[in-house]
Scaffold this active site. Structure first.
Site, PDB file in Angstrom:
ATOM      1  CE  LYS A  76      -7.491  16.355  12.763  1.00 34.95           C
ATOM      2  NZ  LYS A  76      -7.014  15.032  12.916  1.00 34.95           N
TER       3      LYS A  76
HETATM    4  C1  LIG Z   1      -8.258  14.249  13.880  1.00 32.27           C
HETATM    5  C2  LIG Z   1      -8.886  13.072  13.276  1.00 32.27           C
HETATM    6  C3  LIG Z   1     -10.196  12.691  13.587  1.00 32.27           C
HETATM    7  C4  LIG Z   1     -10.996  13.373  14.676  1.00 32.27           C
HETATM    8  O1  LIG Z   1     -11.269  14.707  14.401  1.00 32.27           O
HETATM    9  P1  LIG Z   1     -11.993  15.609  15.519  1.00 32.27           P
HETATM   10  O2  LIG Z   1     -12.469  16.801  14.756  1.00 32.27           O
HETATM   11  O3  LIG Z   1     -10.959  15.959  16.526  1.00 32.27           O
HETATM   12  O4  LIG Z   1     -13.099  14.816  16.067  1.00 32.27           O
HETATM   13  C5  LIG Z   1     -10.749  11.615  12.922  1.00 32.27           C
HETATM   14  N1  LIG Z   1     -10.056  10.933  12.005  1.00 32.27           N
HETATM   15  C6  LIG Z   1      -8.792  11.254  11.683  1.00 32.27           C
HETATM   16  C7  LIG Z   1      -8.084  10.477  10.625  1.00 32.27           C
HETATM   17  C8  LIG Z   1      -8.156  12.322  12.317  1.00 32.27           C
HETATM   18  O5  LIG Z   1      -6.893  12.617  12.023  1.00 32.27           O
END
Ligand SMILES: *Cc1c(COP(=O)(O)O)cnc(C)c1O
Length: 372
Positions: A181
């Site tokens: 992210k």
């Molecule tokens: C990356 C992601 C998650 C999970 O995030 P983490 O912090 O790795 O648990 C959940 N939902 C979406 C849409 C994502 O892109």
């Protein structure tokens, strides 16, 4: 040298902030987490932020707070990272997949309405790849049917909806700080909410259900005994992570400005590939371009894997488009034509802060050479 699909923008400042947390002697959840929560909530237009260990644990905690459980259905897009659906399973409820809009890749009031049943208790809307879903439309549907709306804002820090930060004013939104992210703490996440009572309960629930946090007990001069009034979890973030997060949050506006600049350049360059479609802003908001995806021309006879292999040979690391949970063995197949089209025909192209125009040209030339 391969052009990566994403590269976190981390530097000496983050390293120094993490080192300071270590030197302070307090590395678990403490004052830096509290500071990061406040700063992030301010950024996101929320009353409160509750830091957690990931977006996945944040979604789990949100559904637990809402009391979703066995026998309940929660509507989610299949077109998402699998954590969205998994969170529903963690509380014993059943994820029900709804299809998405072909342009935004997001749930709409129409696709959700089509799968509601008397057992539906909540909807998890995902701002997929940073593209906001139409919040007002989903809110209206949910309030008409007395359903909770949880935002999966994992990808969407810095996206906007009708001129405000995306998820501003949301009852519950879950964010991710995974390196994939735009703001990273290594691992980590946050729940934001407008409800201060919920925030207080979420803070207890993420820390074993303790009535007084370990940090507050440490800070108090007298003897403070905690009690455990309900069963909680260990979903805490560390102060080392929060220290990094505070630096990253300060950089985020620059990161998004650069991504939007590069995305606009992609739009111009990609226009020469006939039949190709790409992610762009919806009319009601802006994306942070966390994922820059393209949908392959219908005229291209090859598969996404052919494209990824072709790009790889030309020194470009791309990814298949957003996955579809209902096509994975852990879940069961249902008929979701738009989701299946998008997931089997889209590719995520490299986009990162330090990307050069010449790297971007290489990506476009490589893609054009394959699909044209
Ligand atoms: C990356 C992601 C998650 C999970 O995030 P983490 O912090 O790795 O648990 C959940 N939902 C979406 C849409 C994502 O892109």
């Amino acid at each position: 040298m391969t052009i990566p699909v994403i590269r976190p923008w981390l530097g000496e400042e983050e390293a120094e902030a993490a080192a300071e947390a270590v030197r302070s002697g307090w590395v678990a959840q403490g004052p830096r987490v509290a500071e990061f929560e406040q700063a992030f909530a301010g950024f996101a237009g929320a009353a409160e932020g509750v830091a957690v260990s990931s977006c996945t644990t944040g979604l789990h905690l949100a559904l637990h707070l809402l009391g979703a459980g066995p026998g309940d259905e929660v509507v989610v897009p299949s077109f998402s990272f699998i954590a969205t659906a998994n969170a529903v399973r963690y509380v014993g409820a059943t994820p029900v997949f709804a299809d998405v809009d072909p342009v935004t890749g997001n749930l709409t009031a129409g696709t959700v309405d089509a799968v509601l049943t008397p057992r539906t208790v909540a909807v998890i809307g995902v701002h997929q790849g940073g593209v906001p879903f139409d919040v007002d439309a989903l809110e209206a549907l949910c309030s008409k049917n007395s359903l909770a709306l949880v935002h999966d804002s994992a990808c969407a820090a810095g996206s906007t909806y009708r001129g405000k930060p995306v998820s501003a004013g949301a009852a519950l939104a879950a964010w991710s700080f995974h390196p994939r992210k735009l703001l990273t703490t290594g691992e980590g996440g946050m729940l934001t909410t407008v409800d201060t009572g919920w925030a207080a309960r979420l803070r207890r629930l993420r820390e074993h259900g303790m009535s007084v946090s370990a940090a507050d007990r440490h800070a108090s001069s007298g003897v403070t005994l905690e009690s455990y009034d309900e069963v909680g979890f260990n979903f805490r973030m560390t102060d080392i992570q929060a220290a990094i997060g505070l630096v990253q949050l300060g950089k985020l506006p620059d990161v998004i400005a650069r991504r939007r600049e590069l995305a606009e350049r992609y739009h111009k360059l990609l226009a020469e590939i006939e039949g190709l479609r790409w992610v762009t802003d919806p009319e009601y908001g802006t994306t942070n371009y966390q994922s820059f995806w393209v949908v392959l021309p219908d005229s291209y006879p090859g598969t996404v894997v052919d494209v990824l292999e072709g790009l790889s040979k030309r020194g470009v690391s791309a990814r298949r488009g957003i996955m579809a949970a209902h096509l994975e063995p852990a879940y069961s197949r249902v008929d979701l034509p738009v989701t299946e089209h998008l997931t089997t025909r889209s590719v995520i192209l490299p986009l990162f802060h330090q990307m050069t125009e010449s790297e971007q040209d290489t990506v476009v030339t490589a893609l054009a050479g394959i699909v044209r």
